[in-house]
Design a protein around this motif. Structure first.
Motif, PDB file in Angstrom:
ATOM      1  N   THR A 153       0.845  -1.191   0.000  1.00 56.72           N
ATOM      2  CA  THR A 153       0.000   0.000   0.000  1.00 56.72           C
ATOM      3  C   THR A 153       0.882   1.243   0.000  1.00 56.72           C
ATOM      4  O   THR A 153       2.041   1.211   0.439  1.00 56.72           O
ATOM      5  CB  THR A 153      -0.930   0.035   1.224  1.00 56.72           C
ATOM      6  OG1 THR A 153      -0.151  -0.160   2.428  1.00 56.72           O
ATOM      7  CG2 THR A 153      -1.988  -1.058   1.132  1.00 56.72           C
ATOM      8  N   SER A 211      -9.729   1.444   8.058  1.00 58.79           N
ATOM      9  CA  SER A 211      -9.312   0.063   8.292  1.00 58.79           C
ATOM     10  C   SER A 211     -10.240  -0.925   7.600  1.00 58.79           C
ATOM     11  O   SER A 211      -9.785  -1.920   7.015  1.00 58.79           O
ATOM     12  CB  SER A 211      -9.281  -0.217   9.807  1.00 58.79           C
ATOM     13  OG  SER A 211      -8.903  -1.551  10.057  1.00 58.79           O
ATOM     14  N   LEU A 214      -9.402  -0.868   3.909  1.00 58.54           N
ATOM     15  CA  LEU A 214      -8.162  -1.599   3.663  1.00 58.54           C
ATOM     16  C   LEU A 214      -8.381  -3.107   3.749  1.00 58.54           C
ATOM     17  O   LEU A 214      -7.811  -3.880   2.968  1.00 58.54           O
ATOM     18  CB  LEU A 214      -7.090  -1.166   4.666  1.00 58.54           C
ATOM     19  CG  LEU A 214      -6.474   0.217   4.427  1.00 58.54           C
ATOM     20  CD1 LEU A 214      -5.709   0.674   5.659  1.00 58.54           C
ATOM     21  CD2 LEU A 214      -5.546   0.189   3.212  1.00 58.54           C
ATOM     22  N   LYS A 215      -9.193  -3.528   4.680  1.00 56.07           N
ATOM     23  CA  LYS A 215      -9.488  -4.960   4.806  1.00 56.07           C
ATOM     24  C   LYS A 215     -10.171  -5.486   3.540  1.00 56.07           C
ATOM     25  O   LYS A 215      -9.870  -6.583   3.059  1.00 56.07           O
ATOM     26  CB  LYS A 215     -10.371  -5.215   6.027  1.00 56.07           C
ATOM     27  CG  LYS A 215     -10.664  -6.700   6.264  1.00 56.07           C
ATOM     28  CD  LYS A 215     -11.477  -6.897   7.529  1.00 56.07           C
ATOM     29  CE  LYS A 215     -11.723  -8.383   7.784  1.00 56.07           C
ATOM     30  NZ  LYS A 215     -12.504  -8.590   9.031  1.00 56.07           N
ATOM     31  N   CYS A 218      -7.465  -5.382   0.728  1.00 56.51           N
ATOM     32  CA  CYS A 218      -6.257  -6.169   1.042  1.00 56.51           C
ATOM     33  C   CYS A 218      -6.670  -7.385   1.870  1.00 56.51           C
ATOM     34  O   CYS A 218      -6.329  -7.491   3.060  1.00 56.51           O
ATOM     35  CB  CYS A 218      -5.246  -5.325   1.814  1.00 56.51           C
ATOM     36  SG  CYS A 218      -4.815  -3.760   1.030  1.00 56.51           S
ATOM     37  N   GLY A 221      -4.119  -9.149   3.896  1.00 55.77           N
ATOM     38  CA  GLY A 221      -3.293  -8.297   4.744  1.00 55.77           C
ATOM     39  C   GLY A 221      -2.304  -7.481   3.933  1.00 55.77           C
ATOM     40  O   GLY A 221      -2.226  -7.569   2.706  1.00 55.77           O
ATOM     41  N   ILE A 222      -1.524  -6.661   4.644  1.00 52.30           N
ATOM     42  CA  ILE A 222      -0.550  -5.759   4.026  1.00 52.30           C
ATOM     43  C   ILE A 222       0.853  -6.231   4.394  1.00 52.30           C
ATOM     44  O   ILE A 222       1.194  -6.367   5.568  1.00 52.30           O
ATOM     45  CB  ILE A 222      -0.765  -4.312   4.497  1.00 52.30           C
ATOM     46  CG1 ILE A 222      -2.143  -3.807   4.044  1.00 52.30           C
ATOM     47  CG2 ILE A 222       0.337  -3.398   3.978  1.00 52.30           C
ATOM     48  CD1 ILE A 222      -2.535  -2.473   4.659  1.00 52.30           C
ATOM     49  N   HIS A 225       4.285  -1.215   3.236  1.00 53.05           N
ATOM     50  CA  HIS A 225       3.570   0.063   3.141  1.00 53.05           C
ATOM     51  C   HIS A 225       4.561   1.188   2.964  1.00 53.05           C
ATOM     52  O   HIS A 225       5.599   1.249   3.637  1.00 53.05           O
ATOM     53  CB  HIS A 225       2.743   0.301   4.399  1.00 53.05           C
ATOM     54  CG  HIS A 225       2.051   1.634   4.426  1.00 53.05           C
ATOM     55  ND1 HIS A 225       1.057   1.984   3.544  1.00 53.05           N
ATOM     56  CD2 HIS A 225       2.240   2.726   5.235  1.00 53.05           C
ATOM     57  CE1 HIS A 225       0.641   3.216   3.800  1.00 53.05           C
ATOM     58  NE2 HIS A 225       1.339   3.680   4.817  1.00 53.05           N
ATOM     59  N   LEU A 239      -3.287  -1.627  11.592  1.00 48.01           N
ATOM     60  CA  LEU A 239      -4.289  -2.623  11.983  1.00 48.01           C
ATOM     61  C   LEU A 239      -4.409  -3.762  10.978  1.00 48.01           C
ATOM     62  O   LEU A 239      -4.914  -4.831  11.302  1.00 48.01           O
ATOM     63  CB  LEU A 239      -5.658  -1.949  12.151  1.00 48.01           C
ATOM     64  CG  LEU A 239      -5.809  -1.016  13.351  1.00 48.01           C
ATOM     65  CD1 LEU A 239      -7.123  -0.255  13.262  1.00 48.01           C
ATOM     66  CD2 LEU A 239      -5.745  -1.814  14.660  1.00 48.01           C
ATOM     67  N   ARG A 240      -3.977  -3.543   9.760  1.00 46.92           N
ATOM     68  CA  ARG A 240      -4.138  -4.527   8.688  1.00 46.92           C
ATOM     69  C   ARG A 240      -2.819  -5.186   8.277  1.00 46.92           C
ATOM     70  O   ARG A 240      -2.793  -6.005   7.363  1.00 46.92           O
ATOM     71  CB  ARG A 240      -4.767  -3.860   7.454  1.00 46.92           C
ATOM     72  CG  ARG A 240      -6.094  -3.163   7.750  1.00 46.92           C
ATOM     73  CD  ARG A 240      -7.291  -4.026   7.383  1.00 46.92           C
ATOM     74  NE  ARG A 240      -7.377  -5.291   8.076  1.00 46.92           N
ATOM     75  CZ  ARG A 240      -8.037  -5.487   9.212  1.00 46.92           C
ATOM     76  NH1 ARG A 240      -8.654  -4.509   9.811  1.00 46.92           N
ATOM     77  NH2 ARG A 240      -8.084  -6.688   9.751  1.00 46.92           N
ATOM     78  N   THR A 241      -1.713  -4.818   8.924  1.00 42.08           N
ATOM     79  CA  THR A 241      -0.417  -5.361   8.523  1.00 42.08           C
ATOM     80  C   THR A 241      -0.270  -6.817   8.952  1.00 42.08           C
ATOM     81  O   THR A 241      -0.768  -7.248   9.989  1.00 42.08           O
ATOM     82  CB  THR A 241       0.744  -4.558   9.135  1.00 42.08           C
ATOM     83  OG1 THR A 241       0.503  -4.387  10.541  1.00 42.08           O
ATOM     84  CG2 THR A 241       0.878  -3.212   8.482  1.00 42.08           C
ATOM     85  N   ASN A 242       0.445  -7.556   8.117  1.00 39.74           N
ATOM     86  CA  ASN A 242       0.814  -8.934   8.440  1.00 39.74           C
ATOM     87  C   ASN A 242       2.052  -8.951   9.326  1.00 39.74           C
ATOM     88  O   ASN A 242       2.763  -7.948   9.460  1.00 39.74           O
ATOM     89  CB  ASN A 242       1.102  -9.716   7.156  1.00 39.74           C
ATOM     90  CG  ASN A 242      -0.153  -9.925   6.328  1.00 39.74           C
ATOM     91  OD1 ASN A 242      -1.240 -10.078   6.870  1.00 39.74           O
ATOM     92  ND2 ASN A 242       0.004  -9.926   5.015  1.00 39.74           N
TER      93      ASN A 242
END
Length: 338
Positions: A153, A211, A214-215, A218, A221-222, A225, A239-242
């Motif tokens: 992202t 968020s 993004l969910k 993605c 997940g991300i 970034h 909140l969405r990162t792996n």
């Protein structure tokens, strides 16, 4: 010698920058000495980092001196030369600042570089094939270092850095999701730049809404970034990162007017073992030749089609710059002088 109109930093902002911080003056261009070159600027570069330099505060670069020409990148044409490496008519990129002409000591390394405009338009050497493009290249390759198939992202996706990031990431087989302001910018990001998706932050004005968006875009997940903005959007990205995601921190334009940018949930950096690294591309000059070669090929082949916002004339620079800080530009912001 020609009369030279210049924009000076007259006084420092107290909070938000205003037109009153700048001053337009005219001066006589001095006669050249041996080793010097006179450049007629065709375009001035306006960049978000300039706002931070207006403050008299600790930063990664020296602050902009008061009463002097506002500093920034330029491209133009040599109109007089007393240096053997530069001839009248050469197209050049340099750091001439907000003025119509600059006298450059061409003996100083890195002060002036000749460029080829047969495949790459002159203005792009201030954007996609210049500092912004190399910024995107460095953050992608040296910090995020993605693998094919991963999801990346980027904020300010329609701008000079974001658009180059998207083209570079797509060339590496990544899924790329941009974040930009407004439906026109988002359409450009997907339809012309080829991003897989783009989220309009104006439709998602808080962490919860962003968020969720993004969910949706993605679902896996991300993994990486690229951050140009900061603020609640970065909180939503976290909140969405792996696990083991990488974040290249290039800019925090949301806080350039001196507002604090607290992070809502910094524990996520630990929970997901995230690598977050801030960087200044001018500290990594060793990568510029490789980066510029790839960026030039992308632009020359049409795989990267940068958008530009162009203001006309030196007197328009302050207003265009203030608009840039509020996201009014569409792509790389320039001032056309010729």
């Amino acid at each position: 010698m020609p009369t030279n109109r210049q924009i000076l930093l007259d006084n420092r902002p107290q909070g938000e920058a205003t037109l009153a911080n700048f001053k337009l003056v005219s001066t006589e261009t001095p006669a050249l000495q041996d080793g010097q070159v006179l450049v007629r600027h065709h375009y001035l570069s306006l960049d978000p980092y300039m706002r931070g330099r207006m403050n008299d505060a600790k930063s990664y670069a020296a602050c902009q001196p008061l009463g002097q020409v506002f500093q920034g990148g330029t491209v133009g044409e040599v109109v007089e030369s007393r240096h053997p490496r530069f001839a009248v008519g050469d197209k050049v990129v340099g750091y001439g600042g907000w003025q119509e002409y600059s006298v450059v000591d061409a003996n100083q390394p890195g002060m002036l570089k000749k460029v080829d405009t047969t495949r790459v338009p002159l203005s792009h050497y201030l954007g996609a094939v210049g500092m912004p493009g190399v910024t995107a290249w460095y953050g992608l390759n040296k910090i995020i270092a993605p693998k094919a198939g991963q999801t990346l992202t980027v904020t300010a996706a329609s701008g000079a850095v974001g658009s180059a990031f998207g083209a570079l990431a797509r060339a590496r087989g990544c899924r790329v999701v941009g974040i930009a302001g407004g439906p026109d910018k988002c359409r450009y990001v997907t339809d012309e730049l080829g991003f897989d998706a783009c989220i309009d932050y104006r439709q998602h004005g808080d962490v919860k809404s962003m968020s969720a968006a993004l969910k949706a875009e993605c679902p896996d997940g991300i993994d990486g970034h690229f951050e140009n903005v900061g603020g609640y959007i970065l909180d939503a990205v976290l909140l969405r990162t792996n696990a083991f995601a990488r974040i290249a921190l290039c800019g925090m334009i949301a806080g350039y007017d001196g507002q604090p940018l607290p992070m809502a949930n910094p524990a996520l950096l630990l929970i997901n073992r995230i690598r977050l690294e801030g960087f200044i591309v001018s500290e990594h000059m060793d990568v510029w030749p490789e980066a510029l070669a790839e960026l030039g090929q992308l632009v020359g082949s049409g795989k990267l089609r940068p958008r530009e916002s162009i203001a006309q004339g030196i007197e328009s620079a302050p207003q265009a710059f203030l608009g840039l800080l509020k996201g009014k530009n569409f792509g790389k912001q320039l001032v056309k002088m010729v």
